[in-house]
Design a protein around this motif. Structure first.
Motif, PDB file in Angstrom:
ATOM      1  N   PRO A  74       2.188  -3.245   4.784  1.00  0.00           N
ATOM      2  CA  PRO A  74       0.793  -3.356   5.620  1.00  0.00           C
ATOM      3  C   PRO A  74       1.358  -3.515   7.076  1.00  0.00           C
ATOM      4  O   PRO A  74       2.471  -3.775   7.484  1.00  0.00           O
ATOM      5  CB  PRO A  74       0.261  -4.793   5.071  1.00  0.00           C
ATOM      6  CG  PRO A  74       1.538  -5.411   4.405  1.00  0.00           C
ATOM      7  CD  PRO A  74       2.645  -4.401   4.043  1.00  0.00           C
TER       8      PRO A  74
ATOM      9  N   VAL B 275       4.646  -0.400   7.617  1.00  0.00           N
ATOM     10  CA  VAL B 275       4.434   1.112   7.314  1.00  0.00           C
ATOM     11  C   VAL B 275       5.783   1.786   7.704  1.00  0.00           C
ATOM     12  O   VAL B 275       6.284   2.794   7.297  1.00  0.00           O
ATOM     13  CB  VAL B 275       3.370   1.925   7.476  1.00  0.00           C
ATOM     14  CG1 VAL B 275       2.992   2.198   9.042  1.00  0.00           C
ATOM     15  CG2 VAL B 275       3.104   2.941   6.568  1.00  0.00           C
TER      16      VAL B 275
ATOM     17  N   PHE C 244      -0.412   0.307   1.330  1.00  0.00           N
ATOM     18  CA  PHE C 244      -0.459   0.061   2.942  1.00  0.00           C
ATOM     19  C   PHE C 244      -1.747  -0.862   2.885  1.00  0.00           C
ATOM     20  O   PHE C 244      -2.856  -0.643   2.298  1.00  0.00           O
ATOM     21  CB  PHE C 244      -0.707   1.467   3.762  1.00  0.00           C
ATOM     22  CG  PHE C 244      -1.020   1.133   5.031  1.00  0.00           C
ATOM     23  CD1 PHE C 244      -0.226   0.890   5.944  1.00  0.00           C
ATOM     24  CD2 PHE C 244      -2.352   1.596   5.424  1.00  0.00           C
ATOM     25  CE1 PHE C 244      -0.532   0.583   7.142  1.00  0.00           C
ATOM     26  CE2 PHE C 244      -2.898   1.320   6.606  1.00  0.00           C
ATOM     27  CZ  PHE C 244      -1.756   0.965   7.511  1.00  0.00           C
TER      28      PHE C 244
ATOM     29  N   THR D 201      -4.462   1.391  -0.727  1.00  0.00           N
ATOM     30  CA  THR D 201      -4.658   0.734   0.361  1.00  0.00           C
ATOM     31  C   THR D 201      -5.506  -0.371   0.259  1.00  0.00           C
ATOM     32  O   THR D 201      -6.267  -0.606  -0.812  1.00  0.00           O
ATOM     33  CB  THR D 201      -5.545   1.692   1.365  1.00  0.00           C
ATOM     34  OG1 THR D 201      -6.660   2.338   0.706  1.00  0.00           O
ATOM     35  CG2 THR D 201      -4.750   3.056   1.830  1.00  0.00           C
TER      36      THR D 201
END
Ligand code: NDP
Length: 588
Positions: A449, A453, A476, A505
């Protein structure tokens, strides 16, 4: 049983001589061939066996451990350098001399590759280690309350197990060079009595000299003056964050790196802050002052390029604090915690502004400043995809505090102060502990996160450039999908072409309740477990204090529930992943 004799404590030898003789006897009786590679002392005696263990999160402790080995070899030792995680392969009944070089990270924690060693030391391993001589070099950051805790704990525990201190522990701050060098020189002097010493160090290098053997190449001691090729904000309009993508040219440097490494950047300070400090000192900036590493320069240059002008060291705090109405009351030992809280939102400039009566002369003031330390950033490019370049993904720190706007030294240097003609001094910091699997077929799960990344962009570029066929899964997370989805096009492109097998995500502020990467991990527990069963490596990068801890708990829950191992089985399984280097973290 081992019957290696020890020289009695009351024998007519100095501790150093006794230490040397113990090592000599152990070496003789072990019957090992010690000639290869080791510089045999001039005296013709057997080299002194020396085990150097490191616990390293970013690679600094590892580099120092290797430097200790180089210098020890030059003095007639036969060093072996190992990461602390390899402690299980060591026959402790045969070891006579141990040096431990370890960093501390997070809230006083052991680096990942020293955790098992620490558990082992606390457990029944803890049979007496009374034939072992040892010393510890602890690395840390004095801005954290648990300064050097990992090294302190190991030092205390080894002592409690009966091992003998060859030399007292040294605790090193971010600017570790002088303290580390002092420890290396003293500990090697203690280990190698004068007559046992090997070739004398050269006047310019070796134990008494510079950071590492003189080299013509660029490195930490001689950063490469690089050019910034690109500086782009990754957040869209309206974001609460400022995270930037930087591209730096390595052309002409012969510097090389691998995906997973970090880049050291040597910043210079904000000129406006430098001028404000010069004015408060009553100077004009041109007066001569001592440089932290030796030599003389102008006050302006020292403040701009050589000194940390934001975080005060202990002595400066005492000197200025004594004249500062608020800080003065916090200097007593029983108010340490309050002082720490005060320092959290204040900087040296606040001390100077609040203590006009301190009367520090420019040279005196500079002498009390810490050295400006380089900052390390996880590299977000692969050299196989972007030859001659290195990319960074950096959170730019700006925040108001106590009526002033504060700036992160290095992130704002890169974001605001580097122009087309500005040199960006850089060096590569190899992170041997954070690497893609050797086989391109092995699946990888990456949890990154925010700026976490960065190394995963590098991994994905690397695996694409090398034609690796293994599956890739990225988690992420950031605040909002609309403007904080870093590298969105690239990542969704890789997903569309199948290079990125899964992309999950977690945009924490897109809905009322927070959603984090660990929630996505929990939702995909079965699939994640099956990837692990197929040999996947699991990587985490980003915030150490909360995220990495919560992701670790989520991984334990996956093994305990989806894997059916229960809590204890999960802990054992994950310890096994770490030992096999299938669970790696780059956290800060
Ligand atoms: P962050 O880690 O700050 O944020 C990335 C995402 O992680 C956000 O969506 C955030 O959500 C979320 N998050 C917050 N807490 C957790 C948690 N316990 N578990 C999982 N996810 C969580 O990203 P950055 O890259 O900006 O920062 C990384 C590191 O750098 C952190 O250690 C941070 O302390 C440090 N740092 C950050 C600065 C900043 O200004 N952000 C400045 C200097 C250093 P939400 O924010 O919505 O809770």
């Amino acid at each position: 049983m081992d019957f290696t004799p020890l020289i009695p404590e009351n024998a007519p030898f100095t501790p150093a001589q006794r230490q040397w003789l113990n090592g000599y006897l152990a070496g003789l009786l072990a019957g090992e061939t010690r000639a290869s590679g080791a510089a045999t002392p001039d005296s013709g005696r057997a080299p002194i066996p020396l085990l150097i263990l490191f616990g390293s999160q970013t690679g600094t402790a590892e580099q120092l451990a290797r430097r200790v080995a180089t210098e020890a070899r030059a003095r007639g030792c036969e060093p072996r350098v190992m990461e602390a995680a390899a402690h299980g392969s060591i026959d402790w009944t045969r070891e006579t001399n141990l040096l431990v070089v370890t960093s501390t990270y997070g809230d006083g924690e052991m680096p990942d590759n020293a955790r098992d060693f620490w558990l082992w030391l606390q457990g029944d391993a803890a049979r007496p280690l009374d034939r072992l001589g040892f010393s510890v070099l602890a690395l840390g950051d004095s801005n954290y309350p648990e300064f050097c805790a990992a090294g302190r704990n190991i030092d205390e525990r080894l002592g409690a197990l009966g091992a003998r201190r060859i030399h007292p522990r040294a605790d090193c701050d971010v600017d570790y060079e002088a303290a580390a060098k002092g420890w290396i020189d003293s500990v090697l002097a203690a280990l190698t009595p004068p007559n046992a010493a090997g070739p004398k160090p050269s006047p310019t290098g070796g134990p008494g000299g510079a950071a590492s053997p003189p080299s013509t190449g660029f490195g930490k001691a001689r950063p490469f003056p690089a050019r910034l090729l690109a500086n782009r904000r990754l957040n869209g309009e309206g974001s609460e964050k400022e995270t930037r993508h930087f591209e730096i040219s390595l052309e002409g440097s012969s510097l090389s790196y691998e995906a997973g490494d970090a880049l050291g950047v040597v910043p210079s300070n904000c000129p406006a802050l430098v001028e404000e400090i010069i004015a408060l000192l009553g100077g004009d900036g041109e007066e001569g002052v001592p440089m932290p590493g030796g030599g003389e320069t102008s006050l302006r240059r020292a403040l701009a390029t050589a000194c940390d002008i934001t975080r005060p060291g202990g002595e400066l705090l005492q000197r200025l604090g004594a004249h500062h109405p608020e800080v003065r009351t916090l200097l007593s030992p029983d108010r340490k915690e309050e002082l720490r809280r005060w320092l959290w939102g204040h900087e040296i400039i606040d001390l100077l502004l609040g203590a006009p009566g301190a009367g520090l002369k420019p040279a005196e003031f500079v002498g009390l400043l810490k050295k400006l330390a380089p900052r390390l950033y996880s590299i977000s490019s692969s050299p196989k995809a972007h030859a001659g370049e290195v990319h960074l993904t950096v959170n730019v720190v700006r925040h108001p505090s106590h009526g002033r706007s504060r700036k992160g030294v290095c992130s704002t240097f890169l974001a605001d102060r580097v122009g087309p003609a500005t040199e960006v001094p850089v060096f590569v910091q190899a992170s041997h502990g954070f690497r893609l699997p050797a086989s391109g077929e092995t699946p990888v799960i990456m949890v990154g996160p925010g700026t976490g990344v960065a190394p995963f962009r590098a991994f994905l570029h690397e695996r694409r450039a090398t034609g690796a066929t293994g599956r890739n899964w990225l988690f992420f997370g950031e605040q909002r999908s609309a403007h904080d989805f870093y590298y969105r096009e690239e990542l969704e492109g890789m997903r569309a072409e199948g290079h990125l097998t899964r992309l999950d995500t977690a945009f924490s502020r897109d809905q009322a309740a927070k959603v984090y990467v660990q929630h996505r991990i929990a939702e995909r527990a079965d699939e994640l477990w099956s990837w692990l069963q197929e040999g996947a490596h699991f990587y985490v990068c980003g915030d150490a204090s909360r995220m990495a801890r919560d992701v670790d708990a989520a991984l334990h829950a996956v093994a305990a529930t989806a894997g059916g191992l229960g809590p204890e089985g999960a802990a054992e399984y994950i310890a096994g992943l770490k030992t096999a280097k299938r669970y790696q973290r780059d956290v800060y």
